[in-house]
Design a protein around this motif. Structure first.
Motif, PDB file in Angstrom:
ATOM      1  N   UNK A 127       0.831  -1.208   0.000  1.00  0.00           N
ATOM      2  CA  UNK A 127       0.000   0.000   0.000  1.00  0.00           C
ATOM      3  C   UNK A 127       0.868   1.262   0.000  1.00  0.00           C
ATOM      4  N   UNK A 128       2.092   1.121  -0.444  1.00  0.00           N
ATOM      5  CA  UNK A 128       3.029   2.237  -0.669  1.00  0.00           C
ATOM      6  C   UNK A 128       3.447   2.960   0.601  1.00  0.00           C
ATOM      7  N   UNK A 129       3.155   2.353   1.781  1.00  0.00           N
ATOM      8  CA  UNK A 129       3.535   3.034   3.015  1.00  0.00           C
ATOM      9  C   UNK A 129       5.047   3.040   3.215  1.00  0.00           C
ATOM     10  N   UNK A 130       5.698   1.964   2.768  1.00  0.00           N
ATOM     11  CA  UNK A 130       7.162   1.905   2.880  1.00  0.00           C
ATOM     12  C   UNK A 130       7.776   2.997   1.995  1.00  0.00           C
ATOM     13  N   UNK A 131       7.210   3.146   0.786  1.00  0.00           N
ATOM     14  CA  UNK A 131       7.694   4.209  -0.108  1.00  0.00           C
ATOM     15  C   UNK A 131       7.494   5.570   0.536  1.00  0.00           C
ATOM     16  N   UNK A 132       6.344   5.745   1.178  1.00  0.00           N
ATOM     17  CA  UNK A 132       6.064   7.029   1.831  1.00  0.00           C
ATOM     18  C   UNK A 132       7.106   7.307   2.903  1.00  0.00           C
ATOM     19  N   UNK A 133       7.481   6.267   3.670  1.00  0.00           N
ATOM     20  CA  UNK A 133       8.511   6.455   4.693  1.00  0.00           C
ATOM     21  C   UNK A 133       9.820   6.896   4.052  1.00  0.00           C
ATOM     22  N   UNK A 134      10.182   6.240   2.951  1.00  0.00           N
ATOM     23  CA  UNK A 134      11.452   6.581   2.308  1.00  0.00           C
ATOM     24  C   UNK A 134      11.451   8.018   1.818  1.00  0.00           C
ATOM     25  N   UNK A 135      10.315   8.451   1.287  1.00  0.00           N
ATOM     26  CA  UNK A 135      10.258   9.832   0.807  1.00  0.00           C
ATOM     27  C   UNK A 135      10.391  10.812   1.957  1.00  0.00           C
ATOM     28  N   UNK A 136       9.859  10.441   3.118  1.00  0.00           N
ATOM     29  CA  UNK A 136       9.995  11.318   4.277  1.00  0.00           C
ATOM     30  C   UNK A 136      11.365  11.149   4.927  1.00  0.00           C
ATOM     31  N   UNK A 137      12.255  10.421   4.256  1.00  0.00           N
ATOM     32  CA  UNK A 137      13.600  10.140   4.779  1.00  0.00           C
ATOM     33  C   UNK A 137      13.553   9.450   6.136  1.00  0.00           C
ATOM     34  N   UNK A 138      12.543   8.583   6.320  1.00  0.00           N
ATOM     35  CA  UNK A 138      12.472   7.768   7.534  1.00  0.00           C
ATOM     36  C   UNK A 138      12.873   6.362   7.116  1.00  0.00           C
ATOM     37  N   UNK A 139      13.985   5.876   7.657  1.00  0.00           N
ATOM     38  CA  UNK A 139      14.463   4.570   7.240  1.00  0.00           C
ATOM     39  C   UNK A 139      13.536   3.473   7.765  1.00  0.00           C
TER      40      UNK A 139
END
Ligand SMILES: Nc1ncnc2c1ncn2[C@@H]1O[C@H](COP(=O)(O)OP(=O)(O)OP(=O)(O)O)[C@@H](O)[C@H]1O
Ligand SMILES: [Mg+2]
Lengths: 259, 262
Positions: A127-139
Motif C-alpha cells: 500500500x506504498x507506506x514503505x515508499x512514503x517512509x522513504x520519501x519522508x527520509x524515515x528509514x
C-alpha cells in the motif's frame, strides 16, 4: 527438460537473493542499534514487547503444558518398565530446557508473530507506506525492523523460560499422578542433574531463534510484491523458511554445545 | 526545477517509459494525463528517486538523482511532498500522528511547533476535527486529504500529487483544487496526475498527455483544450477508438504489446 532446469535455476537464484537481502537487513538493523535509545523508538519497542507477550502467552502456556505432560507420559512409561521412574525429573527438565522449550517456543512465535510481521510489513509495502517512509527520509529499517527485531529478541527467551517452566510443571503433575513420583523427588532429580550449561544453551538458542524469526519475517515483508495475494504469500514463506532455519540452526547449536 | 531527459524504464519486460522528456519550471503546476497504466505514477516515482531510470537522466532542484548518495537524495526529498494514490498512511497511528511523522522523525522539531504545524495542515484540508481518528476509521477521501496534509506539513518546494481527487465527492474535490491553487499562488512547483478533467483545467498551467511512454502532447490549458491533436481530442472526449487505443481495437500492436511478446 530445459524448462525444468530453468525453473530450478530461477528458484535457486531467488533463494540466494532472499538470503543476501536478509543478511544485509540483519547487518543494517545491528548498525542502527544506537537509534533504539531514543524516546520514540523505546516506546515503540515496549509497545511491541507488550503486545507480542500478550499475543503468544496463552498458546505457549497450553502447548508447553501438554508437551511436558506428553514427555513425562512417554518417558515415564519406558522408565517404569525398567523400574527407573524416579529419573523422570532429569529427563524432562533437561530436554525441556535444552531442546523442547526453545524449539517449541520458536515454532509458536514463528506462526503467531513471525507471520504477523511479514504480513504487516508486506501490507505496508503493497500500500506504498514503505515508499512514503522513504520519501519522508524515515528509514524503514530504523523505524519498523529495529523495534520488531529487538522486541522479538527479548520476548523469545522470556517465553522460552516460561514454556520450559510450564512444561516441567505439567510433567511433574503426570509424574505424580501416573507414576507416583513425588514433587520433591521430581524436583530434586531435576535440579541435581541440570547444569548451568543446559540453561545457557537453551537461552542462546532462544535468542538466535528470536533474531531469525524477526529477520525472516521482515525480509519477506519488505520483499512482498503484488497486492493481497503477495501479502499472504509473504506470510506463508516467512513461516516455512523460519521453521526450516529453526530446525537446522537448533541442530547445529546442540551439536556445538555437546562437542 | 524538474527535468526528465530521455528517461527509459522497463518494468516486467515492458517499456513503461521510453525516452520520456519533460521539463517543469519553478512555480509551475503541470497536470499529467494519460490512460490507466501509461506510467504516470511511475513518472512521479522517478522524480522522487523511488525508481531509477534504466537510461536517461532525472534532475530535481538542480541536482541529478542518478547516482545521488543517500544524503543527497534525502536533502532533495525533504523539499518534496508526495501525495500517494491511496494516501499511504500508517494504520496504527492516528491522523494527527501520521501528519506529525515527518516533523518528528526526520526534522526533529520541538513538540509545540509540531502541534502547531499539524493543526494548521489539518485545518487546510478540513480535517481538523478528525486528528484523533485512525486511518481505518475515516473514508478514503479523507485519508487522501490526510495524505495531502502530511505532504504539506514540511513546507515543501515541490508537491507531487498522484490522483488527488479520484474517489472524492465534488465538494471535497473542490477543496483540493482550491488548495492546489493556493499552493500555486505561493510559488510551489506542482505535478498533478489526474483523471479528473474538471480539476485539470481548474488548476493547471500546462497539461501533458502521456502515451506509450512519451509525452504525446504538452501545452497550456487553452491550447490543450482546443488542440487538433487526435490523441488529445480522443482523451478529452473519451472516444473509444482513436490513436490512444491503437492495438486495443484496431489490431495494430502498440509498442507495449510488442515488448510484452518478445
Ligand atoms: N514496481 C513495478 N513492477 C512492475 N511493474 C510495475 C511496477 N510499477 C508499475 N508497474 C507497471 O507499470 C505500468 C504503469 O504503472 P503506473 O502505476 O505508472 O500507471 P498509471 O499511469 O499511474 O495508471 P493509473 O492511472 O491506473 O494509476 C503498469 O502497467 C504497471 O503494471
Ligand atoms: Mg497511478
Amino acid at each position: 527438460m530445459t524448462g525444468w532446469i530453468e525453473a530450478l535455476g530461477h528458484f535457486l537464484g531467488r533463494c540466494a537473493e532472499t538470503t543476501g537481502y536478509g543478511l544485509v537487513l540483519l547487518c543494517r538493523t545491528i548498525l542502527n542499534l544506537p537509534h533504539l535509545f531514543t524516546r520514540r523508538r523505546m516506546r515503540d519497542c515496549l509497545d511491541l514487547i507488550f503486545s507480542y507477550t500478550l499475543g503468544s502467552f496463552t498458546v505457549t502456556a497450553v502447548v508447553a503444558l501438554f508437551t511436558g505432560m506428553i514427555l513425562a507420559l512417554n518417558g515415564g512409561d519406558s522408565l517404569a518398565s525398567l523400574g527407573q521412574e524416579n529419573l523422570i525429573g532429569r529427563i524432562v527438565a533437561i530436554s525441556m530446557i535444552r531442546e523442547m522449550g526453545p524449539f517449541m517456543t520458536a515454532l509458536i512465535l514463528t506462526a503467531s508473530l513471525g507471520s504477523g510481521i511479514a504480513a504487516e510489513i508486506g501490507t505496508m509495502k503493497v500500500s506504498e507506506e514503505i515508499d512514503a517512509l522513504e520519501i519522508m527520509s524515515i528509514s524503514p529499517v530504523k523505524f519498523l525492523v529495529l523495534p520488531r527485531m529487538i522486541a522479538l529478541t527479548l520476548v523469545t527467551p522470556v517465553m522460552t523460560i516460561f514454556a520450559a517452566f510450564i512444561g516441567i510443571l505439567g510433567a511433574s503433575i503426570v509424574a505424580a499422578n501416573n507414576f507416583g513420583v513425588t514433587w520433591i523427588a521430581f524436583s530434586n532429580d531435576a535440579l541435581e542433574n541440570l547444569q548451568l550449561g543446559d540453561v545457557h544453551i537453551g537461552l542462546i538458542k532462544s535468542v538466535v531463534f528470536g533474531v531469525t524469526i524477526a529477520t525472516v519475517g521482515a525480509t519477506q515483508g519488505l520483499l512482498t510484491r503484488g497486492g493481497a495475494t503477495g501479502v499472504g504469500e509473504a506470510a506463508r514463506r516467512a513461516v516455512v523458511i523460519t521453521f526450516l532455519l529453526v530446525i537446522i540452526l537448533g541442530y547445529y547449536l546442540s551439536w556445538w554445545y555437546l562437542s | 526545477m524538474i527535468q526528465l531527459e530521455n528517461v527509459t524504464k522497463v518494468l516486467s519486460g515492458r517499456a513503461i517509459l521510453s525516452e520520456l522528456n519533460l521539463s517543469i519550471e519553478e512555480g509551475e503546476t503541470l497536470v499529467l494525463l494519460g490512460r490507466s497504466g501509461t506510467g504516470k505514477s511511475v513518472t512521479l516515482r522517478h522524480i522522487v528517486g523511488l525508481m531509477q531510470p534504466d537510461s536517461g537522466r532525472v534532475e530535481v532542484l538542480g541536482q541529478s538523482l542518478t547516482g545521488a548518495s543517500m544524503e543527497q537524495l534525502s536533502t532533495i526529498r525533504s523539499q518534496i511532498g508526495y501525495l500517494f494514490q491511496d494516501g499511504a498512511l500508517l494504520n496504527w497511528l492516528t491522523i494527527a500522528e501520521n501528519v506529525a511523522l515527518p516533523l518528528l522523525e526526520s526534522h526533529k522539531l520541538p513538540a509545540a511547533e509540531v502541534n502547531n504545524r499539524v493543526s494548521n495542515a489539518l485545518r487546510e484540508v478540513e480535517l481538523d476535527h478528525h486528528g484523533e481518528k485512525l486511518p481505518g476509521e475515516i473514508s478514503g477521501g479523507m485519508r487522501k486529504r490526510a495524505g495531502l496534509a502530511r505532504a504539506l506539513v514540511c513546507d515543501p518546494k515541490i508537491v507531487l500529487h498522484d490522483e488527488p481527487t479520484s474517489g472524492l465527492d465534488p465538494i471535497s474535490s473542490s477543496i483540493i483544487n482550491r488548495l492546489v491553487n493556493r499552493l500555486k499562488s505561493t510559488g510551489i512547483t506542482q505535478v498533478l496526475v489526474t483523471h479528473d478533467m474538471k480539476s485539470a483545467f481548474e488548476v493547471a498551467d500546462r497539461i501533458a498527455l502521456l502515451h506509450e511512454g512519451r509525452v504525446q502532447a504538452l501545452d497550456n490549458v487553452a491550447n490543450f483544450r482546443d488542440s487538433n491533436d487526435p490523441a488529445v481530442q480522443q482523451f478529452l472526449e473519451g472516444h473509444i477508438s482513436g490513436p490512444l487505443s491503437r492495438g486495443v481495437l484496431d489490431g495494430t500492436p502498440n509498442e507495449d504489446d510488442r515488448n510484452e511478446v518478445s
